[in-house]
Design an enzyme around this catalytic site. Structure first.
Site, PDB file in Angstrom:
ATOM      1  N   ASP A  49     -12.312 -10.008  -0.910  1.00 12.65           N
ATOM      2  CA  ASP A  49     -13.517  -9.429  -0.295  1.00 12.65           C
ATOM      3  C   ASP A  49     -14.770  -9.456  -1.176  1.00 12.65           C
ATOM      4  O   ASP A  49     -15.871  -9.239  -0.660  1.00 12.65           O
ATOM      5  CB  ASP A  49     -13.254  -7.971   0.112  1.00 12.65           C
ATOM      6  CG  ASP A  49     -12.093  -7.825   1.086  1.00 12.65           C
ATOM      7  OD1 ASP A  49     -11.778  -8.804   1.776  1.00 12.65           O
ATOM      8  OD2 ASP A  49     -11.503  -6.730   1.141  1.00 12.65           O
ATOM      9  N   ASP A  72     -10.583  -1.797  -5.535  1.00 15.52           N
ATOM     10  CA  ASP A  72     -11.044  -0.448  -5.901  1.00 15.52           C
ATOM     11  C   ASP A  72      -9.967   0.625  -5.736  1.00 15.52           C
ATOM     12  O   ASP A  72      -9.824   1.501  -6.587  1.00 15.52           O
ATOM     13  CB  ASP A  72     -12.223  -0.045  -4.995  1.00 15.52           C
ATOM     14  CG  ASP A  72     -13.536  -0.618  -5.505  1.00 15.52           C
ATOM     15  OD1 ASP A  72     -13.571  -1.105  -6.651  1.00 15.52           O
ATOM     16  OD2 ASP A  72     -14.520  -0.576  -4.740  1.00 15.52           O
ATOM     17  N   ARG A  75       0.890  -1.164   0.000  1.00 12.54           N
ATOM     18  CA  ARG A  75       0.000   0.000   0.000  1.00 12.54           C
ATOM     19  C   ARG A  75       0.927   1.212   0.000  1.00 12.54           C
ATOM     20  O   ARG A  75       1.932   1.221   0.703  1.00 12.54           O
ATOM     21  CB  ARG A  75      -0.924  -0.043   1.204  1.00 12.54           C
ATOM     22  CG  ARG A  75      -1.883  -1.246   1.106  1.00 12.54           C
ATOM     23  CD  ARG A  75      -3.134  -1.074   1.933  1.00 12.54           C
ATOM     24  NE  ARG A  75      -4.151  -2.047   1.530  1.00 12.54           N
ATOM     25  CZ  ARG A  75      -4.291  -3.251   2.067  1.00 12.54           C
ATOM     26  NH1 ARG A  75      -3.480  -3.648   3.018  1.00 12.54           N
ATOM     27  NH2 ARG A  75      -5.237  -4.065   1.643  1.00 12.54           N
ATOM     28  N   ARG A 105     -13.141  -6.559   5.132  1.00 13.23           N
ATOM     29  CA  ARG A 105     -13.150  -5.103   5.361  1.00 13.23           C
ATOM     30  C   ARG A 105     -14.585  -4.649   5.681  1.00 13.23           C
ATOM     31  O   ARG A 105     -15.169  -5.168   6.611  1.00 13.23           O
ATOM     32  CB  ARG A 105     -12.582  -4.374   4.150  1.00 13.23           C
ATOM     33  CG  ARG A 105     -12.031  -3.011   4.529  1.00 13.23           C
ATOM     34  CD  ARG A 105     -11.394  -2.299   3.382  1.00 13.23           C
ATOM     35  NE  ARG A 105     -10.275  -3.027   2.816  1.00 13.23           N
ATOM     36  CZ  ARG A 105      -9.208  -2.450   2.282  1.00 13.23           C
ATOM     37  NH1 ARG A 105      -9.116  -1.143   2.258  1.00 13.23           N
ATOM     38  NH2 ARG A 105      -8.249  -3.162   1.771  1.00 13.23           N
TER      39      ARG A 105
HETATM   40  P1  ADP Z   1      -7.322  -2.291  -2.803  1.00 12.33           P
HETATM   41  O1  ADP Z   1      -6.751  -2.077  -4.154  1.00 12.33           O
HETATM   42  O2  ADP Z   1      -7.320  -3.725  -2.392  1.00 12.33           O
HETATM   43  O3  ADP Z   1      -8.682  -1.620  -2.637  1.00 12.33           O
HETATM   44  P2  ADP Z   1      -6.127  -0.149  -1.248  1.00 12.33           P
HETATM   45  O4  ADP Z   1      -7.397   0.601  -1.061  1.00 12.33           O
HETATM   46  O5  ADP Z   1      -5.216  -0.265  -0.070  1.00 12.33           O
HETATM   47  O6  ADP Z   1      -6.343  -1.640  -1.747  1.00 12.33           O
HETATM   48  O7  ADP Z   1      -5.341   0.550  -2.462  1.00 12.33           O
HETATM   49  C1  ADP Z   1      -4.105   0.044  -2.902  1.00 12.33           C
HETATM   50  C2  ADP Z   1      -3.196   1.196  -3.304  1.00 12.33           C
HETATM   51  O8  ADP Z   1      -3.787   1.904  -4.414  1.00 12.33           O
HETATM   52  C3  ADP Z   1      -2.989   2.287  -2.261  1.00 12.33           C
HETATM   53  O9  ADP Z   1      -2.002   1.945  -1.314  1.00 12.33           O
HETATM   54  C4  ADP Z   1      -2.534   3.448  -3.103  1.00 12.33           C
HETATM   55  O10 ADP Z   1      -1.184   3.335  -3.461  1.00 12.33           O
HETATM   56  C5  ADP Z   1      -3.387   3.259  -4.367  1.00 12.33           C
HETATM   57  N1  ADP Z   1      -4.557   4.136  -4.274  1.00 12.33           N
HETATM   58  C6  ADP Z   1      -5.655   3.956  -3.512  1.00 12.33           C
HETATM   59  N2  ADP Z   1      -6.508   5.007  -3.649  1.00 12.33           N
HETATM   60  C7  ADP Z   1      -5.912   5.868  -4.502  1.00 12.33           C
HETATM   61  C8  ADP Z   1      -6.277   7.133  -5.039  1.00 12.33           C
HETATM   62  N3  ADP Z   1      -7.417   7.734  -4.724  1.00 12.33           N
HETATM   63  N4  ADP Z   1      -5.420   7.716  -5.915  1.00 12.33           N
HETATM   64  C9  ADP Z   1      -4.270   7.117  -6.247  1.00 12.33           C
HETATM   65  N5  ADP Z   1      -3.869   5.942  -5.766  1.00 12.33           N
HETATM   66  C10 ADP Z   1      -4.663   5.315  -4.907  1.00 12.33           C
HETATM   67  O1  F6P Z   2      -8.858  -6.508   1.202  1.00 10.40           O
HETATM   68  C1  F6P Z   2      -8.403  -7.727   1.723  1.00 10.40           C
HETATM   69  C2  F6P Z   2      -8.260  -7.623   3.223  1.00 10.40           C
HETATM   70  O2  F6P Z   2      -7.756  -8.848   3.728  1.00 10.40           O
HETATM   71  C3  F6P Z   2      -9.532  -7.229   3.975  1.00 10.40           C
HETATM   72  O3  F6P Z   2     -10.418  -8.304   4.120  1.00 10.40           O
HETATM   73  C4  F6P Z   2      -8.959  -6.704   5.263  1.00 10.40           C
HETATM   74  O4  F6P Z   2      -9.807  -5.755   5.864  1.00 10.40           O
HETATM   75  C5  F6P Z   2      -7.696  -6.029   4.808  1.00 10.40           C
HETATM   76  O5  F6P Z   2      -7.342  -6.609   3.560  1.00 10.40           O
HETATM   77  C6  F6P Z   2      -6.544  -6.165   5.771  1.00 10.40           C
HETATM   78  O6  F6P Z   2      -5.467  -5.495   5.239  1.00 10.40           O
HETATM   79  P1  F6P Z   2      -3.983  -5.516   5.816  1.00 10.40           P
HETATM   80  O7  F6P Z   2      -3.174  -6.309   4.865  1.00 10.40           O
HETATM   81  O8  F6P Z   2      -3.576  -4.063   5.774  1.00 10.40           O
HETATM   82  O9  F6P Z   2      -4.012  -6.077   7.189  1.00 10.40           O
END
Ligand code: ADP
Ligand code: F6P
Length: 324
Positions: free
Chosen positions: A131, A107, A76, A175
């Site tokens: 998820d 997302d 992340r 989540r």
């Molecule tokens: P997931 O892709 O599983 O939903 P995250 O929400 O943690 O996981 O997003 C993964 C990574 O995508 C973030 O750590 C960040 O680097 C990037 N990201 C998330 N939201 C944004 C955003 N609004 N603009 C640009 N990059 C983003």
């Molecule tokens: O999105 C996958 C997931 O395992 C969720 O179910 C949970 O809330 C989150 O990631 C946990 O993330 P982390 O790796 O930051 O502990």
């Protein structure tokens, strides 16, 4: 088509999910079959900003289809949420000759992909998350493995719960989404299923349910609690105090994210990976691959992110009836 796009990149972002490796393999092999070179970007957007970029060939994705996690690593990255980070990421893609990028994640990762495409880099997302919380698609890579892992674990906890005549609260991931809880709740025959989407968590109802079931001779009581509701340990303490029945909380945690992907996850990941490589090689951008109403398709990222998803009402009703 493929003459304009010479090189594509692939990265995994956000939480890892079983089947991501199968998707990487498929992106790499399909792009190569289309005459396009592939580079792997390690550790998501963080690795992009650190220029952790490697050449990939057919051989670099050998022997990975059956493995959990992601060979590229994931992360992340808060810097990528900033305009400077996104500009730097696009510049690095250009420097490495990356004309398009496949982003495997959820997302949040799509939002990053959308920003990159705004900065001139073609992007295509693939839904990779345990998820199942991506609205545009009926399937996300990793969900099937996660629910099967959780289901087996819950069966085991149930054995102990029955033997000791205890109540068990089992917390599953997701989540803010309750899909893992809903599927396992039904598949494990749970007595209570707590879903964040339904705001129906009522401790007194659960306590009454436990007491009534015990009077009817049930030796166990399984409560599947979604991570989005949480607080399983304190919930267990209060339920034990109110019912006089030993109550334990088990939080399944990361075991749900690991392990060898199921056949279904490998299959969907392979088809989605190939689909992503194809549309990227055709010069499409700002798209996400989806499986919807029985077909593989793609959507504009903005449109996909604007879609809403909820627990299907009938499935919820069934879960309530069967839990009684
Ligand atoms: P997931 O892709 O599983 O939903 P995250 O929400 O943690 O996981 O997003 C993964 C990574 O995508 C973030 O750590 C960040 O680097 C990037 N990201 C998330 N939201 C944004 C955003 N609004 N603009 C640009 N990059 C983003
Ligand atoms: O999105 C996958 C997931 O395992 C969720 O179910 C949970 O809330 C989150 O990631 C946990 O993330 P982390 O790796 O930051 O502990």
């Amino acid at each position: 088509m493929a003459n304009q796009i010479k090189t594509i990149g692939v990265l995994t972002s956000g939480g890892d999910a079983p089947g991501m490796n199968a998707a990487i393999r498929s992106v790499v092999r399909k792009a190569i079959a289309n005459g396009v070179a592939v580079k792997g970007v390690k550790k998501g957007y963080q690795g992009l900003l650190n220029e952790e970029i490697v050449d990939m060939d057919r051989h670099s994705v050998s022997d990975i289809i059956q493995r959990g996690g992601t060979i590229l690593g994931t992360a992340r990255c808060s810097e990528f949420r900033t305009e400077e980070g996104q500009e730097k990421g696009a510049e690095i893609c250009r420097k490495h000759g990356i004309d398009g990028l496949v982003v495997i994640g959820g997302d949040g990762s799509y939002r990053g992909a959308q920003e990159l495409s705004r900065h001139g880099i073609n992007t295509v997302g693939i839904p990779g998350t345990i998820d199942l919380d991506i609205a545009c698609t009926d399937y996300t890579i990793g969900f099937d493995t996660a629910i099967n892992t959780a289901m087996s674990a819950i069966d085991k906890v149930r054995d102990t719960s029955s033997s000791h005549e205890r109540c068990s609260i089992i917390e599953v991931m997701g989540r803010n989404a309750g899909y893992i809880a809903l599927w396992c709740g039904i598949a494990n025959g749970a007595e209570d299923i707590l879903l964040p989407e339904k705001y129906d968590y009522n401790e007194q109802n659960i306590i009454n349910n436990i007491i009534n079931n015990r009077k009817r001779g049930k030796t166990h009581h399984i409560i599947i609690n979604a991570e989005g509701i949480g607080h399983s340990t304190s919930m267990a303490r209060r339920i034990e105090a109110a019912t006089g029945i030993e109550t334990r909380a088990t939080i399944l945690g990361y075991m749900q994210r690991g392990g060898n992907p199921t056949c279904k996850d490998r299959f969907y990941a392979s088809v989605m990976g190939a689909y992503a490589a194809d549309i990227l090689c055709q010069g499409k951008s700002n798209r996400v691959v989806a499986y919807r109403k029985g077909e593989f398709t793609d959507f504009d990222i903005e449109e996909a992110l604007a879609m809403k998803k909820d627990i299907p009402e009938y499935q919820y009703e069934v879960s309530r009836v069967l839990a009684q």
